[in-house]
Enzyme design. Structure first.
Site, mmCIF file in Angstrom:
data_model
loop_
_atom_site.group_PDB
_atom_site.id
_atom_site.type_symbol
_atom_site.label_atom_id
_atom_site.label_comp_id
_atom_site.label_asym_id
_atom_site.label_seq_id
_atom_site.Cartn_x
_atom_site.Cartn_y
_atom_site.Cartn_z
ATOM 1 N N ARG A 262 -52.050 -53.129 26.959
ATOM 2 C CA ARG A 262 -50.700 -53.205 26.402
ATOM 3 C C ARG A 262 -50.678 -54.226 25.258
ATOM 4 O O ARG A 262 -51.210 -55.328 25.385
ATOM 5 C CB ARG A 262 -49.682 -53.596 27.483
ATOM 6 C CG ARG A 262 -49.587 -52.534 28.569
ATOM 7 C CD ARG A 262 -48.516 -52.811 29.586
ATOM 8 N NE ARG A 262 -48.545 -51.794 30.648
ATOM 9 C CZ ARG A 262 -47.780 -51.792 31.713
ATOM 10 N NH1 ARG A 262 -46.894 -52.769 31.883
ATOM 11 N NH2 ARG A 262 -47.885 -50.838 32.616
ATOM 12 N N ARG A 277 -48.985 -62.310 31.374
ATOM 13 C CA ARG A 277 -48.715 -61.282 30.356
ATOM 14 C C ARG A 277 -49.945 -61.181 29.449
ATOM 15 O O ARG A 277 -50.131 -62.001 28.548
ATOM 16 C CB ARG A 277 -47.468 -61.662 29.549
ATOM 17 C CG ARG A 277 -46.905 -60.526 28.695
ATOM 18 C CD ARG A 277 -45.742 -61.025 27.853
ATOM 19 N NE ARG A 277 -44.613 -61.457 28.658
ATOM 20 C CZ ARG A 277 -43.620 -60.662 29.055
ATOM 21 N NH1 ARG A 277 -43.634 -59.398 28.723
ATOM 22 N NH2 ARG A 277 -42.630 -61.141 29.768
ATOM 23 N N ARG A 388 -51.944 -59.134 37.791
ATOM 24 C CA ARG A 388 -50.895 -60.163 37.864
ATOM 25 C C ARG A 388 -50.682 -60.675 39.292
ATOM 26 O O ARG A 388 -50.209 -61.804 39.482
ATOM 27 C CB ARG A 388 -49.580 -59.616 37.290
ATOM 28 C CG ARG A 388 -48.483 -60.669 37.215
ATOM 29 C CD ARG A 388 -47.166 -60.114 36.737
ATOM 30 N NE ARG A 388 -47.158 -59.856 35.308
ATOM 31 C CZ ARG A 388 -46.065 -59.520 34.630
ATOM 32 N NH1 ARG A 388 -44.911 -59.377 35.265
ATOM 33 N NH2 ARG A 388 -46.131 -59.301 33.326
#
Length: 428
Positions: A262, A277, A388
Site C-alpha cells: 500500500r 502503517r 500490524r
C-alpha cells in the site's frame, strides 16, 4: 457495479445511501439519465439495423438493373446512417458505464451515516492491562522490537525507503507463528488455504472496486500494466471471474496468504514510528462466495472468527460498525476490530470484514444458477491476521525485564517458546 434494475426501481434508496456516505447524490439522477439515453440510442440503432437487413433483401431480390442501382444507392445511405447510430449508441453506452462505475455499493440498512468519527462501537472485550500495578512503564513496540533484535526499521529505510522494515529473529518467527495460527483457524472453519498472486491485471483490480476514490493507494507497474495488491481479497475475488459457480453445497471459502503493498498516500506524518502503517506487510485474508440471502450470516461468521483470533492472542479489543463514509466503494457494511495499544492509550484497527453483496460479482461476472437462469453471488472478505498484530502482541505482553510473553495459542508454533527476552527464548 450496482444492480441497475434496482437503481431504476428504487432511486431514492441509492440517494439515501449516497447521503449517508457523504457522496454525490446527483450521481444517481445522472446515471438514470444516461441509462435512458443509452437505451434510446440502442433502440434507434437496432431499429435502423433491422431496416437495413430488410432493405438488403429487397436489393437482392430486385431484377431490374436501373431500379437495383437506385436501391443500392439508398442502401449505402442507410448503411451510413446505421454506422452513425452505432457510434451514438457506443458513446451513450460509454457515458453510462463511466458514470455507473463511480456509484458505490448500496449500503445495508442500519449502517451508521457519516465519516470515520461516526462509526459506532458495538462492544468491548477484555480489560486493558494496568502496567502501574506491575510496577513499570510500558515500552512501545519499536523500542521493544529493537531491544529484542526483532524489528529493524533503520535498515528497512536504508534499503527500501521510509515505511519499510525488516523482521528478524523472534520478530520473523512471531509473524510466521501468528499467520500460521490464523491459517489453521481459518481452515478448521472451512476455508481452503491459498497462496495468491500479488500482481493482478487492471480488470481484476477494477472489478473489486479498488480503482475508485482510493486508487492512489495502489502501486502500479506501468511497464507491465499490472497492479500490486493491497490485500489478497483482490486475487481471491478474481479467481472465479467470468464463471458460473456451484454453491449447492454451501459457500466457497478461501483463506489467502500473501504479501500486501500500500502506498499510504495522504498519510504523511501519520504513524511514522514503527510498523503500524507500512508499505509492505503479510496478511491472511478470508474470502467467501455465498448466496445473496446468506451474506449477512456469513458476515457475522467472519467477525466471530476474527474475535476468536484476538482471543487466542489474548488482546483486549473493541468492535466497530463502520460509518458509511468510511466503507470504501465495494462494501455495503463493514465491521472493524481494534486492539488496545498500551503506549498510545487507544484502540487501533487490526481487522476489517466487509459484506460486498453483489457489487464485486457483478463487475467480475461471477454467477450461480437459479430457477430463473443465472444470478450474481455475494462476496465477503475479512482479515484473519497481519503484520500490524505484532504491535499489539508485543506491547500487551511485555514484561518488566524487557521480555515478551508468548500467548499460549502461539506457543506450539514457536516450538513451545513461552517468552522471548534480551537473552533469547524461554521454554518454561
Amino acid at each position: 457495479m450496482i444492480d441497475l434494475q434496482q437503481l431504476r426501481d428504487e432511486p431514492e434508496a441509492f440517494k439515501a445511501s449516497q447521503r449517508a456516505r457523504g457522496a454525490n447524490v446527483d450521481l444517481v439522477d445522472d446515471i438514470l439519465t444516461a441509462d435512458s439515453a443509452r437505451r434510446a440510442a440502442i433502440t434507434e440503432f437496432e431499429d435502423a439495423r433491422a431496416q437495413q437487413k430488410a432493405f438488403g433483401k429487397r436489393v437482392a431480390q430486385e431484377k431490374d438493373k436501373d431500379a437495383k442501382a437506385q436501391l443500392v444507392s439508398q442502401a449505402k445511405e442507410l448503411s451510413d446512417r446505421v454506422k452513425a447510430l452505432q457510434a451514438d449508441a457506443d458513446e451513450a453506452d460509454y457515458t453510462f458505464t463511466s458514470l455507473a462505475s463511480k456509484l458505490p455499493n448500496l449500503i445495508i440498512d442500519g449502517v451508521p451515516a457519516g465519516g470515520e468519527e461516526d462509526s459506532v462501537e458495538l462492544r468491548r472485550e477484555g480489560t486493558p492491562r494496568d502496567f502501574s500495578a506491575d510496577g513499570f512503564e510500558p515500552k512501545d513496540h519499536l523500542e521493544l522490537g529493537e531491544s529484542l533484535r526483532a524489528i529493524d526499521t533503520q535498515r528497512g529505510a536504508k534499503v527500501s525507503g521510509a515505511r519499510f522494515h525488516y523482521l528478524t529473529g523472534f520478530g520473523a518467527r512471531l509473524e510466521l507463528a501468528l499467520l500460521s495460527l490464523a491459517m489453521d483457524t481459518a481452515q478448521r472453519a472451512g476455508f481452503t488455504p491459498v497462496i495468491t498472486p500479488t500482481l493482478v491485471k487492471p480488470d481484476i483490480m477494477a472489478g473489486t472496486g479498488f480503482l475508485g476514490e482510493h486508487a492512489d493507494e495502489i502501486y502500479r507497474l506501468e511497464a507491465d500494466d499490472l497492479f500490486l495488491v493491497g490485500t489478497s481479497e483482490v486475487a481471491l475475488a478474481g479467481y472465479h471471474k467470468d464463471e458460473i459457480i456451484d454453491l449447492s453445497d454451501g459457500p466457497i471459502r478461501f483463506a489467502g496468504w500473501s504479501s500486501c503493498y500500500r502506498r499510504e498516500a495522504g498519510s504523511y506524518g501519520k504513524d511514522t514510528r514503527g510498523i503500524i502503517r507500512v508499505h509492505q506487510f503479510q496478511k491472511v485474508e478470508m474470502f467467501s462466495y455465498v448466496h445473496v440471502d446468506d451474506a449477512q450470516e456469513e458476515h457475522a461468521r467472519m467477525l466471530s472468527l476474527q474475535e476468536e483470533m484476538l482471543g487466542k492472542c489474548e488482546l483486549p479489543y473493541r468492535v466497530l460498525d463502520i460509518a458509511a463514509g468510511d466503507l470504501g466503494d465495494s462494501a455495503a457494511r463493514k465491521f472493524d476490530c481494534e486492539a488496545w495499544v498500551p503506549t498510545q492509550g487507544t484502540y487501533r484497527e487490526l481487522t476489517s470484514t466487509s459484506n460486498c453483496t453483489t457489487f464485486q460479482a457483478r463487475r467480475l461476472s461471477i454467477r450461480e444458477r437459479g430457477e430463473d437462469g443465472t444470478r450474481p453471488v455475494a462476496t465477503l472478505n475479512g482479515t484473519m491476521a497481519n503484520t500490524r498484530w505484532l504491535v499489539a502482541i508485543l506491547e500487551n505482553h511485555q514484561q518488566a525485564d524487557g521480555s515478551v510473553r508468548v500467548p499460549e495459542a502461539l506457543q506450539p508454533y514457536l516450538g513451545g517458546m513461552t517468552a522471548y527476552g534480551p537473552e533469547g527464548p524461554r521454554y518454561s
